[in-house]
Write an enzyme that holds these catalytic residues in place. Structure first.
Site, short mmCIF file in Angstrom:
data_model
loop_
_atom_site.label_atom_id
_atom_site.label_comp_id
_atom_site.label_asym_id
_atom_site.label_seq_id
_atom_site.Cartn_x
_atom_site.Cartn_y
_atom_site.Cartn_z
CB THR A 44 -1.05 -0.05 1.09
OG1 THR A 44 -0.44 -0.50 2.29
CG2 THR A 44 -2.15 -1.03 0.74
CB THR A 45 0.82 4.16 2.07
OG1 THR A 45 -0.56 3.96 1.78
CG2 THR A 45 1.17 5.62 1.89
#
Lengths: 271, 231
Positions: A44-45
């Site tokens: 994800t991030t």
């Protein structure tokens, strides 16, 4: 016996050698279907920010598979040589393999040429690897890494972002990729200051990841029960260094306790 | 039309061996010395750009004497072999033994095939282990024979003289500076009276098991070498 191709005159790129010798070993060379795959793990991030004398990169620890959390303690930031690292977002399997290939690519060049690639040279090689994955990206298996390195010639930390076609953008201050990146970038926009210290930059990226997890379901926030916190990597003139779990836990604890009183985080002045 | 001469296989091999040996003894020697924290590789090589010593993989180093284009070719092939193996399996699955085997097969085939001339090279493949007893050094000669080196080894140049000197002065468990001084004076012992070998004319690298990075190979610069030679 060393095969004939191994002794043939050639370039110093490992990926090119592999492409001619064993193309099936390249990431993305195997899937030729036309339907979108299901049950694929996604990272994800990732956030990165430069500071006075280097660059910091951090990633949350969550990997998702649709609505399911595939892993709670995934590592998404990897050192690629002594002065660079890559953070991965997108299809985890291909991204991890691409990072491994990139690591070998840099090391291979260094051993054959007896010299390290320039920071721009490294970024261009990574762009070429991403471009090689375009076919897979069009089938939904995209990889979008974030690359950071310390440029020994210029004496500064540098950040490079890419898109799936291998387009390379240099970011001088901060950047974020992945599903929570919109929120992380907004957060860093208000928290980033030019000439920050290393400790301040680490606090800023941890804040940004908190904000990303606050608004993006696929980004993992600090896991207080399991004591799982973001992994933080720093590159300075002394090379790559990962912050220890105790160090990041201390920063995360500080950020969390401040959020107990101000859930939206620190306030930036209006003007 | 000229009739082909008959040459006995013994004579053919002897001629090829003489040819290779002559080429190898032309240059200066390369020395490998095992010390307490790893393996030291020292070559007398005034060039800063054309290396005789190189990194192959995490724990594996390479040193060569003889024809530059031939050992460079083998060095690059070795790096490719190691990197492909490490990439397809795991970094721990790359071993000095398999690399030494590949080199031995290659050199042996080239030596005994009728078409190519034999390679005029000799190689060291050194692998540093977790403890001194795990260290491995292989010496490969032009005809593909492999020998296990214990403690110290020399190849190229006047290697008998250098080897005699090392045999008289080597002791197990040397520290790095001690091993470096021994290697430098051994390289200087290839003529009578003995020469003094300066730091600038040496190419020095170590496989240091105490390095925290996975890659244990490290080159030592002139300043570092000069300091050790003085001490």
């Amino acid at each position: 016996m060393l095969p004939e191709e191994y002794r043939a005159v050639g370039g110093s790129s490992f990926a090119d050698f592999l492409a001619s010798r064993a193309p099936d070993m390249l990431p993305g060379a195997r899937y030729n279907g036309t339907t979108e795959l299901e049950g694929v793990t996604h990272g994800t991030t990732i956030v990165a920010a430069t500071f006075d004398g280097g660059v910091v990169m951090a990633g949350d620890r969550r990997a998702t598979m649709g609505n399911v959390i595939a892993q709670r303690d995934i590592q998404k930031v990897f050192p690629t040589d002594e002065y660079s690292c890559v953070g991965i977002a997108g299809t985890a399997g291909i991204a991890v393999e691409m990072t491994r290939l990139f690591q070998v690519e840099l090391e291979h060049y260094e051993k054959i040429e007896g010299a390290t690639l320039s920071t721009d040279g490294k970024a261009n090689r990574l762009a070429a690897l991403i471009r090689g994955n375009l076919g897979m990206a069009m089938q939904g298996l995209a990889v979008v890494p974030l690359f950071a390195g310390y440029d020994l010639d210029a004496g500064v930390g540098r950040i490079f972002a890419f898109d799936v076609t291998g387009n390379k953008n240099e970011e001088r201050t901060f950047h974020s990729v992945g599903s929570g990146s919109t929120f992380a970038r907004g957060s860093l926009k208000k928290l980033y200051r030019a000439g920050m210290s290393e400790a301040d930059a680490v606090t800023a990226v941890v804040q940004a990841l908190y904000d990303a997890a606050d608004d993006d379901t696929a980004t993992g926030g600090p896991d207080l029960a399991r004591r799982i916190f973001p992994l933080v990597s720093v590159i300075t003139a002394d090379g790559y260094r990962a912050w220890t779990e105790e160090q990041t836990a201390a920063v995360a604890d500080q950020v969390i306790s401040a959020r107990m009183h101000a859930p939206d985080g620190p306030h930036a002045p209006l003007t | 039309m000229t009739a082909p001469f008959y040459v006995s296989p013994e004579q053919l091999m002897k001629d090829r061996a003489d040819f290779a040996r002559k080429g190898i003894s032309r240059g200066r020697s390369v020395v490998v010395v095992q010390y307490a924290d790893g393996i030291l590789l020292v070559a007398e090589n005034p060039s800063k750009a054309l290396h005789k010593i190189s990194e192959i993989y995490d724990h594996i180093g390479f040193a060569a004497v003889g024809r530059y284009n031939e050992f460079e070719n083998l060095r690059i092939a070795g790096i490719r072999l190691a990197d492909v193996r490490g990439y397809s399996y795991d970094r721990r699955d790359v071993t000095g033994r398999s690399l030494a085997n590949a080199y031995a097969q290659t050199l042996g085939t080239i030596f005994s095939s009728g078409a190519e001339k034999p390679y005029e090279v000799e190689l060291f493949v050194a692998e540093v282990g977790h403890a001194p007893e795990d260290d491995q050094v292989y010496r490969l000669t032009y005809d593909g024979s492999v020998a296990d080196v214990q403690g110290y080894g020399v190849m190229g140049g006047q290697n008998e003289l250098v080897e005699t000197y090392l045999g008289e002065h080597y002791a197990a468990g040397l520290d790095l500076a001690g091993a470096l001084r021994l290697a430098a004076s051994a390289l200087g012992a290839d003529s009578t009276p003995a020469r003094t070998v300066t730091a600038e004319s040496l190419e020095v690298a170590v496989l240091d098991r105490t390095r925290s990075q996975p890659r244990k190979f490290k080159r030592l610069g002139d300043a570092r070498v000069a300091e050790a030679l003085q001490g």
